[in-house]
Design an enzyme around this catalytic site. Structure first.
Site, PDB file in Angstrom:
ATOM      1  N   ASN A 208       0.851  -1.192   0.000  1.00 58.74           N
ATOM      2  CA  ASN A 208       0.000   0.000   0.000  1.00 58.74           C
ATOM      3  C   ASN A 208       0.882   1.235   0.000  1.00 58.74           C
ATOM      4  OD1 ASN A 208       0.670   0.674   2.771  1.00 58.74           O
ATOM      5  ND2 ASN A 208      -0.583  -1.082   3.339  1.00 58.74           N
ATOM      6  N   ASP A 276      -3.826  -7.065   4.560  1.00 62.25           N
ATOM      7  CA  ASP A 276      -4.802  -8.009   5.097  1.00 62.25           C
ATOM      8  C   ASP A 276      -4.606  -9.408   4.528  1.00 62.25           C
ATOM      9  OD1 ASP A 276      -6.143  -6.120   6.691  1.00 62.25           O
ATOM     10  OD2 ASP A 276      -7.297  -5.410   4.968  1.00 62.25           O
ATOM     11  N   PRO A 303      -1.932 -12.711   9.543  1.00 63.31           N
ATOM     12  CA  PRO A 303      -2.229 -12.619  10.979  1.00 63.31           C
ATOM     13  C   PRO A 303      -2.797 -11.246  11.322  1.00 63.31           C
ATOM     14  CG  PRO A 303       0.002 -13.459  10.598  1.00 63.31           C
ATOM     15  CD  PRO A 303      -0.509 -12.994   9.275  1.00 63.31           C
ATOM     16  N   ASP A 304      -3.712 -11.225  12.273  1.00 62.27           N
ATOM     17  CA  ASP A 304      -4.275  -9.964  12.771  1.00 62.27           C
ATOM     18  C   ASP A 304      -3.453  -9.563  13.990  1.00 62.27           C
ATOM     19  OD1 ASP A 304      -5.782  -7.880  13.853  1.00 62.27           O
ATOM     20  OD2 ASP A 304      -7.668  -8.738  13.130  1.00 62.27           O
ATOM     21  N   ILE A 305      -2.387  -8.820  13.761  1.00 67.29           N
ATOM     22  CA  ILE A 305      -1.419  -8.525  14.825  1.00 67.29           C
ATOM     23  C   ILE A 305      -2.075  -7.729  15.947  1.00 67.29           C
ATOM     24  CG2 ILE A 305       0.817  -7.487  15.339  1.00 67.29           C
ATOM     25  CD1 ILE A 305       1.518  -7.837  12.346  1.00 67.29           C
ATOM     26  N   LEU A 306      -2.853  -6.706  15.596  1.00 71.47           N
ATOM     27  CA  LEU A 306      -3.503  -5.869  16.600  1.00 71.47           C
ATOM     28  C   LEU A 306      -4.424  -6.699  17.487  1.00 71.47           C
ATOM     29  CD1 LEU A 306      -4.349  -3.169  17.871  1.00 71.47           C
ATOM     30  CD2 LEU A 306      -5.930  -2.861  15.941  1.00 71.47           C
ATOM     31  N   PHE A 323      -4.569   1.641  14.658  1.00 68.08           N
ATOM     32  CA  PHE A 323      -4.831   2.692  13.673  1.00 68.08           C
ATOM     33  C   PHE A 323      -5.886   2.195  12.689  1.00 68.08           C
ATOM     34  CE2 PHE A 323      -1.459   4.956  15.455  1.00 68.08           C
ATOM     35  CZ  PHE A 323      -1.311   6.203  14.838  1.00 68.08           C
ATOM     36  N   LYS A 337     -14.072  -1.152  14.747  1.00 69.15           N
ATOM     37  CA  LYS A 337     -12.762  -1.804  14.845  1.00 69.15           C
ATOM     38  C   LYS A 337     -12.318  -1.899  16.291  1.00 69.15           C
ATOM     39  CE  LYS A 337      -8.156  -1.740  12.758  1.00 69.15           C
ATOM     40  NZ  LYS A 337      -7.287  -1.121  11.724  1.00 69.15           N
ATOM     41  N   LYS A 341     -11.516  -5.604  17.562  1.00 68.49           N
ATOM     42  CA  LYS A 341     -10.126  -5.977  17.831  1.00 68.49           C
ATOM     43  C   LYS A 341      -9.838  -6.143  19.319  1.00 68.49           C
ATOM     44  CE  LYS A 341      -8.876  -5.403  13.440  1.00 68.49           C
ATOM     45  NZ  LYS A 341      -8.409  -6.483  12.564  1.00 68.49           N
TER      46      LYS A 341
END
Length: 399
Positions: A208, A276, A303-306, A323, A337, A341
């Site tokens: 990105n 993502d 992986p969803d680190i947050l 963020f 979110k 999360k």
């Protein structure tokens, strides 16, 4: 916070020298004593009388003043302080320091001191960006000098860009951190930054537009408040700040592993723009055009680190900040979110192309917490970082 500390303040010659009068006042308000050294060029912008009155100290100006040498020689003057601060640090002063020159009182003191030195650069944007200044900065950082600023913004010369002297509260915070008295001293912060690159083949990847500027600024702001910072960065355009532990990664999975290895931490700020998805069937060799038609890419979730950190059952940081870069319904998506999360705060911004925020020098954010939303005005990313770091320090201080 600075009670009993002795600051040797060298005032360089630049329009930003007027800020040093407020700096002296604020340092004294916190209990520090300030011994001022005024360069000949500095006298063009602030007077010895005003500096002396605010510092309640004699102003030192001349290397060859026999009275000064009899009362306190320049060697003793350079070593009696707990910290030497150069503000503003002009391009000329930085060049003298990098080159080891000692042809006036200020440069001689800087050569003779055995104490830490903090410089506060201030100059025209073109001078700051000139290769010579950047070379000198690299030398000074390599020598272990501390730096705060410069900020971006409008300048007295009418130009815009990096080169503005840091604001006085930020200089005071950096002085406190340099003396080990910052509000985050003893705390460990993890900060992620930049994009991730997910390979398609050895020469192509999915990414990105994140420059990493906001994450780097946050790491620097937390460092300046005394935190020990682990900075996990993807391949960003903006270099990491000095004085932090840097772990460089490429992919989301590498970033997740680096974050896990960095624990335990008191605060984790996830400013990275993590992809993502990754290409599950990435090619081992460069893909070629051919008669077989377009390649088919199979995607898998990263992986969803947050969320993984926010939902840790053991060793969770006291404060987890995520963020949210959105292009519509910014606050609504950020609130969702936050709940999804399990983190404590979300810093949300509008990255629609017309805002110029993604990859730009400024940001306009909404701080979303369980108790409400704060709408911050558009400001330089460094200012956003300092405001967020101050909020983090206040939150951890009450925890």
């Amino acid at each position: 916070m600075l009670t009993g500390k002795r600051i040797l303040l060298i005032i360089g010659g630049g329009i930003a020298a007027f800020k040093t009068l407020d700096l002296i006042r604020r340092l004294r308000d916190q209990g520090a004593s300030v011994v001022p050294v005024l360069t000949k060029a500095g006298e063009e912008f602030v007077t010895p009388l005003s500096v002396s009155a605010l510092a309640a100290q004699k102003v030192y100006r001349d290397l060859f003043d026999l009275t000064d040498e009899a009362e306190m020689g320049h060697i003793e003057l350079s070593r009696a302080a707990d910290l030497v601060v150069v503000a503003p640090a002009t391009a000329d002063l930085m060049a003298k320091m990098a080159g080891g020159h000692a042809n006036d009182l200020a440069s001689t003191l800087l050569m003779a001191t055995d104490k830490r030195v903090l410089i506060v650069p201030a100059m025209n944007v073109r001078m700051w960006e000139h290769p010579a200044t950047q070379r000198n900065l690299a030398v000074l950082l390599g020598d272990g000098l501390l730096v705060v600023g410069p900020d971006e913004g409008n300048m007295a010369c009418g130009e815009f860009g990096p080169g503005r002297m840091a604001e006085v509260p930020d200089i005071v915070a950096a002085i406190g951190a340099a003396l080990g008295d910052g509000p985050l001293t003893g705390r460990h912060a993890i900060v992620t930054s930049g994009p991730t690159h997910e390979p398609i083949d050895p020469v192509r990847y999915i990414a990105n537009r994140s420059s990493g500027a906001q994450g780097a600024a946050i790491a620097a702001a937390l460092r300046d408040l005394g935190a020990r910072v682990t900075f996990v960065t993807g391949p960003a355009a903006v270099p990491p700040p000095e004085g932090v532990a840097v772990t460089r990664v490429e992919t989301a999975r590498e970033m997740a592993e680096a974050v896990a290895a960095a624990h335990p931490a008191d605060v984790a700020v996830f400013a990275a723009a993590v992809a993502d998805w990754r290409v599950e069937n990435a090619a081992a060799e460069k893909m070629k055009k051919g008669t077989g038609g377009l390649p088919v890419l199979a995607f898998a979730e990263n992986p969803d680190i947050l969320a993984d950190v926010a939902k840790m059952s053991e060793g969770r940081p006291a404060l987890v900040v995520g963020f949210a870069a959105e292009t519509e319904d910014v606050v609504a998506h950020a609130r969702a979110k936050l709940d999804r999360k399990g983190c404590d705060w979300i810093v949300a911004n509008d990255v629609s192309p017309e805002t110029g925020i993604m990859g730009g020098a400024e940001n306009a954010v909404h701080l979303v917490t369980a108790t409400g939303v704060e709408d911050w005005p558009r400001m330089a990313k460094g200012e956003v970082a300092r405001r967020l770091a101050s909020r983090i320090a206040a939150e951890l201080g009450t925890g």
